[in-house]
Design a protein around this motif. Structure first.
Motif, short mmCIF file in Angstrom:
data_model
loop_
_atom_site.label_atom_id
_atom_site.label_comp_id
_atom_site.label_asym_id
_atom_site.label_seq_id
_atom_site.Cartn_x
_atom_site.Cartn_y
_atom_site.Cartn_z
N PRO A 124 0.88 -1.50 -0.03
CA PRO A 124 0.34 -0.47 -0.14
C PRO A 124 1.13 1.18 0.26
CG PRO A 124 -0.69 -1.60 1.76
CD PRO A 124 0.31 -2.32 1.31
N GLY A 125 0.69 2.22 -0.69
CA GLY A 125 1.29 3.44 -1.04
C GLY A 125 0.87 4.59 -2.08
N ALA A 126 1.40 4.93 -1.99
CA ALA A 126 1.77 6.26 -3.34
C ALA A 126 2.81 5.46 -4.56
CB ALA A 126 1.41 7.34 -2.42
N TYR A 127 1.89 5.90 -6.02
CA TYR A 127 1.95 5.42 -6.84
C TYR A 127 2.11 6.20 -7.79
CZ TYR A 127 3.62 0.67 -4.16
OH TYR A 127 3.90 -0.48 -3.69
N GLN A 128 2.66 6.16 -9.23
CA GLN A 128 2.48 6.93 -10.49
C GLN A 128 2.68 6.23 -11.73
OE1 GLN A 128 5.02 9.91 -10.56
NE2 GLN A 128 6.56 8.93 -11.43
N ILE A 129 1.93 6.47 -12.57
CA ILE A 129 2.31 5.29 -13.80
C ILE A 129 2.75 6.29 -14.74
CG2 ILE A 129 0.82 3.95 -15.69
CD1 ILE A 129 -1.58 3.76 -14.46
N ASN A 130 3.81 5.83 -15.26
CA ASN A 130 4.37 7.08 -17.14
C ASN A 130 4.47 6.30 -17.72
OD1 ASN A 130 5.52 8.52 -14.13
ND2 ASN A 130 7.51 7.37 -14.75
N ILE A 131 4.08 7.01 -18.65
CA ILE A 131 3.42 6.35 -20.02
C ILE A 131 4.57 7.01 -20.91
CG2 ILE A 131 1.92 7.37 -21.97
CD1 ILE A 131 0.43 5.32 -19.33
N THR A 132 4.85 6.10 -21.80
CA THR A 132 6.32 5.95 -22.71
C THR A 132 5.49 5.74 -24.00
OG1 THR A 132 7.49 4.40 -22.21
CG2 THR A 132 8.01 6.08 -20.93
N SER A 133 6.07 6.59 -24.89
CA SER A 133 5.59 5.35 -25.93
C SER A 133 6.64 4.75 -26.62
CB SER A 133 6.48 7.57 -27.19
OG SER A 133 5.36 6.86 -28.72
N GLY A 134 6.19 3.67 -26.72
CA GLY A 134 7.10 2.49 -27.53
C GLY A 134 8.00 1.62 -26.99
N ASN A 135 9.73 2.23 -27.29
CA ASN A 135 10.47 2.06 -26.37
C ASN A 135 11.13 2.57 -25.87
OD1 ASN A 135 10.63 -1.07 -27.42
ND2 ASN A 135 11.48 -0.67 -29.31
N LYS A 136 10.72 4.53 -26.11
CA LYS A 136 11.64 5.54 -25.55
C LYS A 136 11.69 5.43 -23.88
CE LYS A 136 11.33 8.00 -29.53
NZ LYS A 136 10.15 9.13 -30.31
N SER A 137 12.27 6.30 -23.11
CA SER A 137 12.16 5.96 -21.81
C SER A 137 11.26 6.98 -21.12
CB SER A 137 14.06 5.39 -20.86
OG SER A 137 14.48 6.61 -21.03
N GLU A 138 11.36 8.10 -22.08
CA GLU A 138 11.31 9.54 -21.35
C GLU A 138 9.79 9.14 -21.51
OE1 GLU A 138 10.56 14.09 -23.31
OE2 GLU A 138 12.48 12.91 -24.28
N SER A 139 9.11 9.87 -20.16
CA SER A 139 7.59 9.64 -19.72
C SER A 139 7.36 10.83 -20.70
CB SER A 139 7.78 9.99 -18.21
OG SER A 139 6.34 10.16 -17.93
N LEU A 140 5.73 10.26 -21.71
CA LEU A 140 5.56 11.18 -21.78
C LEU A 140 3.98 12.43 -20.56
CD1 LEU A 140 4.62 9.00 -25.04
CD2 LEU A 140 5.45 11.49 -24.33
N TYR A 141 3.44 11.43 -19.86
CA TYR A 141 2.82 11.81 -19.28
C TYR A 141 2.57 10.65 -17.77
CZ TYR A 141 -1.46 13.94 -17.50
OH TYR A 141 -2.68 14.72 -16.84
N SER A 142 2.51 11.42 -16.27
CA SER A 142 1.94 10.40 -15.04
C SER A 142 0.89 10.53 -15.00
CB SER A 142 2.97 11.26 -14.17
OG SER A 142 4.87 10.48 -14.83
N ILE A 143 0.94 9.95 -14.06
CA ILE A 143 -0.63 9.53 -13.23
C ILE A 143 -0.43 9.31 -12.20
CG2 ILE A 143 -2.99 8.62 -13.26
CD1 ILE A 143 -2.48 7.96 -16.87
N SER A 144 -0.98 9.74 -10.77
CA SER A 144 -0.54 9.45 -9.69
C SER A 144 -1.92 8.52 -9.18
CB SER A 144 -0.37 10.45 -8.50
OG SER A 144 0.59 11.29 -9.04
N PHE A 145 -1.83 7.37 -8.53
CA PHE A 145 -2.81 6.75 -7.83
C PHE A 145 -2.03 6.28 -6.50
CE2 PHE A 145 -0.74 2.99 -9.91
CZ PHE A 145 -0.54 2.18 -8.85
N GLN A 146 -3.10 6.15 -5.87
CA GLN A 146 -2.86 5.40 -3.81
C GLN A 146 -2.67 4.03 -4.35
OE1 GLN A 146 -1.67 7.72 -1.90
NE2 GLN A 146 -1.31 6.24 -0.57
N LYS A 147 -2.48 2.93 -3.79
CA LYS A 147 -2.62 2.07 -3.77
C LYS A 147 -3.25 1.67 -1.82
CE LYS A 147 -1.49 -3.10 -3.92
NZ LYS A 147 -2.23 -3.19 -2.42
N VAL A 148 -4.45 0.24 -1.55
CA VAL A 148 -4.19 0.36 -0.90
C VAL A 148 -4.75 -0.63 -0.72
CG1 VAL A 148 -6.66 2.69 -0.98
CG2 VAL A 148 -6.98 0.29 -0.90
N GLN A 149 -4.98 -1.50 0.94
CA GLN A 149 -4.75 -2.54 1.62
C GLN A 149 -5.44 -3.48 0.70
OE1 GLN A 149 -2.44 -3.97 3.34
NE2 GLN A 149 -2.64 -6.01 3.08
N GLY A 150 -5.29 -5.13 0.35
CA GLY A 150 -5.47 -5.93 -0.28
C GLY A 150 -5.19 -6.76 -0.96
#
Length: 152
Positions: A124-150
């Motif tokens: 559980p805790g804070a995470y983000q999803i980094n969206i990239t394009s194909g094989n490039k490592s540079e993030s296009l956009y990040s989406i934050s979310f919270q993982k809860v117990q379960g």
């Protein structure tokens, strides 16, 4: 006939627009009655990708709509990405320390992706999803979310 079609189109946009095109965290700015209508199990929004078109000498702006669900996030995260131009995306789930925990990438590019990602083994805790394009490592956009117990 045109007026009736336009009226239907405007009504459809007004009904869908809040949860499809606006990120859910902005819902707190809406009046109380409208805020109650937002689906709090979906985090959605959009971002643009700047793509140089060398033949025309311009930069094209490609819109990408995204949604993650079902919040609160405990065992599964459903990721949806939609764009008018076929693109190969990838996504990394990163923890608060900046460590990559999960990587997702489809086998071929497309207009629409709908992937169910198992997050049950994440703490559980804070995470983000980094969206990239194909094989490039540079993030296009990040989406934050919270993982809860379960579901460990």
């Amino acid at each position: 006939m045109k007026k009736r079609f336009l009226g239907s189109f405007v009504i459809a946009l007004s009904l869908c627009g809040g949860s499809v095109f606006a990120q859910q965290t902005m819902g707190s700015r809406l009046p109380a009655k409208q805020n109650d209508l937002l689906d709090k199990s979906i985090v959605s929004g959009h971002f643009e990708i700047d793509k140089p078109n060398k033949a025309r000498g311009i930069i094209e702006h490609i819109n990408v709509n995204y949604a993650i669900a079902p919040a609160p996030f405990s065992t599964t995260l459903n990721l949806q990405l939609n764009t008018p131009d076929p693109m190969l995306f990838a996504a990394d789930i990163i923890d608060a320390k900046g460590e990559k925990k999960i990587h997702w990438q489809p086998s071929q590019k497309g207009h629409s992706y709908n992937e169910s990602i198992d997050i049950s083994k994440l703490e559980p805790g804070a995470y983000q999803i980094n969206i990239t394009s194909g094989n490039k490592s540079e993030s296009l956009y990040s989406i934050s979310f919270q993982k809860v117990q379960g579901g460990k």
